[in-house]
Design an enzyme around this catalytic site. Structure first.
Site, PDB file in Angstrom:
ATOM      1  N   GLU A 157       0.830  -1.204   0.000  1.00  0.00           N
ATOM      2  CA  GLU A 157       0.000   0.000   0.000  1.00  0.00           C
ATOM      3  C   GLU A 157       0.869   1.260   0.000  1.00  0.00           C
ATOM      4  O   GLU A 157       0.856   2.047   0.959  1.00  0.00           O
ATOM      5  CB  GLU A 157      -0.950   0.004   1.196  1.00  0.00           C
ATOM      6  CG  GLU A 157      -2.000  -1.073   1.098  1.00  0.00           C
ATOM      7  CD  GLU A 157      -3.074  -0.972   2.179  1.00  0.00           C
ATOM      8  OE1 GLU A 157      -2.814  -0.347   3.213  1.00  0.00           O
ATOM      9  OE2 GLU A 157      -4.156  -1.532   1.981  1.00  0.00           O
ATOM     10  N   GLU A 313      -6.494  -7.248  -1.043  1.00  0.00           N
ATOM     11  CA  GLU A 313      -6.928  -7.283   0.361  1.00  0.00           C
ATOM     12  C   GLU A 313      -8.352  -6.782   0.469  1.00  0.00           C
ATOM     13  O   GLU A 313      -8.720  -5.804  -0.173  1.00  0.00           O
ATOM     14  CB  GLU A 313      -6.105  -6.317   1.225  1.00  0.00           C
ATOM     15  CG  GLU A 313      -4.722  -6.734   1.578  1.00  0.00           C
ATOM     16  CD  GLU A 313      -4.067  -5.682   2.486  1.00  0.00           C
ATOM     17  OE1 GLU A 313      -4.786  -4.981   3.215  1.00  0.00           O
ATOM     18  OE2 GLU A 313      -2.838  -5.563   2.429  1.00  0.00           O
TER      19      GLU A 313
HETATM   20  C1  GAL Z   1      -4.151  -2.655   5.068  1.00  0.00           C
HETATM   21  C2  GAL Z   1      -2.769  -3.263   5.184  1.00  0.00           C
HETATM   22  C3  GAL Z   1      -2.798  -4.605   5.867  1.00  0.00           C
HETATM   23  C4  GAL Z   1      -3.676  -4.566   7.079  1.00  0.00           C
HETATM   24  C5  GAL Z   1      -5.046  -4.115   6.686  1.00  0.00           C
HETATM   25  C6  GAL Z   1      -6.034  -4.086   7.812  1.00  0.00           C
HETATM   26  O1  GAL Z   1      -4.078  -1.269   4.964  1.00  0.00           O
HETATM   27  O2  GAL Z   1      -2.173  -3.397   3.935  1.00  0.00           O
HETATM   28  O3  GAL Z   1      -1.486  -4.961   6.214  1.00  0.00           O
HETATM   29  O4  GAL Z   1      -3.134  -3.683   8.011  1.00  0.00           O
HETATM   30  O5  GAL Z   1      -4.974  -2.817   6.161  1.00  0.00           O
HETATM   31  O6  GAL Z   1      -7.303  -3.657   7.388  1.00  0.00           O
END
Ligand code: GAL
Length: 652
Positions: A157, A313
């Site tokens: 990110e 994600e």
């Molecule tokens: C994202 C991040 C992950 C985790 C996730 C939690 O921003 O890439 O590592 O922290 O959020 O929602």
């Protein structure tokens, strides 16, 4: 514009990808064995590994421990699970920040951020870059031809937590960037309008980032700072990508973007990757947040030029980082995931595989919750894995062009929300989302597209808050309309040029003559052209009786102007009039227009129609053509379950 090469990760079994971030370093060796067993049970065929593992790979300066990573990768490979291997550069280890505190980011007020969290690095630090690239090189050389490694995942990110760094490194890099952009200090002085408030510069060396000032810093300096900061992250991406291409040729590289309402700092449409991936989290306390997920996925598809992308994600249920973290209701997990698939995701991955038992994210949901696999959540995960298998045939298909495009542009986002403006309530993303939601309510498909996209394939182009218009874009819109396109724009559009200078030669809440409430903005319009049609008038205040929404014809097309903020309800009422004669219409049966979102993918021979229930009630689906491929919730062709999603296949 995002440059995407043709390489896309390949599933040896011809499947869509299904998986998660996997953090085995948080667990014992025995747990790893249970993990792979459960992954197979759930149909997981890919994991992202080593995202935050720098400290246990490079245990001290140039001292490496790959044994654990070798073992995990081999274990996964033996069990048929592919690896999206991270470059591990997201969180520098304590030994590095102790030796080189000058890699730490600095805030606008000059405070250096301490380590202790994550992503505490300056995008422009030459020292950080050197250490990061050494790590990337080690990993690429060691694992670049490992058969399990099907993709590289640069950092994590980019810009999350360190988008704006005001350090001296950044100041230096900013000056270099400005020299390249302007060439001479005179040109910069002109662009920044430095005759104002005694800001004239004699040398690039005198320029600083827009650090905390006594009052509003120079707006063009702020705009260039936003452009520069996004480019600085893009340059870090380029450096890692280049090292990966060199030492691990043929393995496609991505980095997980964060396209959504909260992350405007990164103009990812100008970054370079082999394939696009995105992270998305719902913020259930915000309005239209289910539809916002869809808009984010749609915009990701726009950034990927309609080609498939990865959902890197999202969450199975609640997150941990909002004020109040709301678990997903029954049906929502599958609907959320498959909505991304509808919009082009060929991979559905979560943060994370197993819910952490320690650390800041132990209350964040995962595929395997604290309670273990004997849980409704894990059963839902397994069920979704089955649906992902059933959808394997859509792999590689593209989005089918919608009748309407919503133009999304980072320069406009940044510039329209600068300070010292007529209203601090202007919200670029919200306005774009409102138009998208109003169209969803009318059952009309729309594609979110970024500026350089070919507009001619759309019947209608909507450009909400097109605040900053450079000459080439103005020309393209002109041509689009002359060739028969129908263009719609809104209040606070066409106001400034590329330097944020007002184009030469309004304001609070009224109602329209159809009863709609007009909020935040009112432009008193004077009609000067004979061919201008007035579609709505203001009905109150000092603009009573004056035009509020107008349309003019030019060449074979039309251009409409909506001079106020109408919100979703107002737009819904207005759109049928705006779209009259444009041929942009719903292709859903009338009863489904509104409650159902329709998204279509195609490979040229077959078309897959996704019907997504936007409501909490079941919906009758009678007389749908095609074979029902997947239906979440209820397994019946005639019914779309509450919060459900159904996929129909049709041969073309
Ligand atoms: C994202 C991040 C992950 C985790 C996730 C939690 O921003 O890439 O590592 O922290 O959020 O929602």
């Amino acid at each position: 514009m995002t440059q995407i090469t043709s390489s896309f990760p390949h599933s040896s079994r011809g499947e869509l990808f299904y998986g998660a971030d996997y953090n085995p370093e948080q667990w014992s060796r025995e747990t790893w064995d249970e993990d792979v067993k459960l992954m197979k049970q759930a149909g997981v065929n890919v994991v992202s590994l080593a995202i935050f593992s720098w400290a246990i790979i490079e245990v001290a300066d140039d001292k490496w421990d790959f044994a654990w990573l070798d073992e995990v990768i081999n274990l996964l490979h033996k069990n048929g699970i592919a690896v999206d291997l991270a470059t591990a550069t997201a969180s520098p280890p304590p030994w590095l920040t102790k030796a080189h505190p000058e890699v730490l980011p600095v805030t606008k007020n000059g405070e250096t951020l301490y380590p202790g969290g994550r992503q505490h690095w300056r995008p422009t630090s030459p020292i950080f870059r050197r250490y990061a690239l050494r790590l990337v090189e080690q990993l690429a050389k060691r694992y670049g031809s490992h058969p399990a490694v099907i993709a590289w995942h640069v950092n994590n990110e980019l810009g999350c937590h360190n988008n704006y760094d005001f350090s001296d490194d950044a100041a230096e890099a900013f000056r270099t960037w400005l020299k390249e952009r302007y060439g001479t200090i005179d040109k910069l002085n002109f662009a920044w309008g430095t005759a104002f408030w005694s800001q004239h510069y004699v040398d690039f060396a005198d320029i600083l980032p827009p650090r905390q000032a006594a009052t509003f810093p120079n707006p063009t300096q702020q705009l260039d700072w936003a452009r520069f900061s996004s480019d600085a992250l893009g340059a870090h991406l380029d450096a890692e990508l280049e090292a990966l291409h060199k030492h691990s040729p043929g393995v496609p590289v991505t980095t997980n973007y964060m396209l959504g309402r909260g992350t405007r700092g990164m103009d990812v449409s100008s970054w370079k990757v082999d394939f696009v991936s995105n992270d998305h989290y719902r913020v259930q306390t915000e309005p239209d947040e289910r539809d916002e997920l869809s808009f984010s996925a749609n915009l990701t598809s726009g950034v990927a030029h309609g080609a498939p992308w990865w959902l890197m994600e999202h969450s199975t249920s609640a997150v941990n980082w909002q004020g109040i973290n709301i678990p997903k209701r029954s049906g929502e997990m599958a609907r959320d995931s498959l909505t991304h698939v509808a919009h082009g995701a060929d991979a559905v991955c979560y943060f994370q595989w197993r819910q952490s038992k320690a650390g800041a994210e132990k209350y964040h949901s995962a595929m395997v919750p604290h309670v273990g696999p004997d849980s409704q959540l894990f059963r839902d995960v397994v069920k979704l894995g089955e649906n992902m298998k059933a959808l394997a045939e859509i792999r590689g298909s593209h989005r089918v062009t919608a009748p309407i495009a919503i133009l999304f542009d980072w320069d406009c986002w940044w510039a329209s929300e600068l300070d010292s403006h007529p209203s601090s309530r202007v919200n670029y993303y919200r306005e774009a989302l409102d138009w998208f939601v109003a169209l969803l309510d009318l059952g009309i498909r729309a594609d979110a597209v970024t500026s350089p996209t070919d507009l001619s394939k759309y019947k209608v182009v909507i450009a909400p808050i097109l605040y900053l218009v450079d000459d080439p874009l103005q020309q393209r819109i002109h041509e689009y309309v002359h060739d028969g396109g129908h263009f719609i724009t809104t209040y606070f559009s066409g106001i400034v040029d590329v330097n944020d200078h007002a184009k030469l030669g309004g304001t609070l809440g009224r109602s329209l003559d159809d009863g709609t409430e007009a909020t935040m903005w009112t432009d008193p319009i004077d009609i000067i052209g004979k061919s201008v049609e007035v579609i709505r008038k203001y009905d109150s205040g000092d603009v009573k009786g004056r035009p509020a929404v107008t349309r003019n014809s030019a060449g074979k097309g039309t251009a409409a102007y909506v001079s106020t903020r109408l919100g979703v309800q107002g737009l819904k009422k207005l759109l049928p009039d705006l779209l009259k004669g444009t041929k942009a219409q719903s292709t859903l049966p009338p009863s489904l227009r509104g409650p159902v979102e329709q998204v279509i993918r195609s490979d040229g021979h077959t078309e897959w129609e996704f019907l997504i229930n936007r409501t909490d009630d079941p919906i009758d689906l009678k007389d749908m053509e095609g074979d029902l491929l997947v239906s979440t919730g209820v397994e019946r062709k005639a019914r779309l379950a509450e919060r459900g999603i159904a996929v129909f296949r049709r041969k073309l």
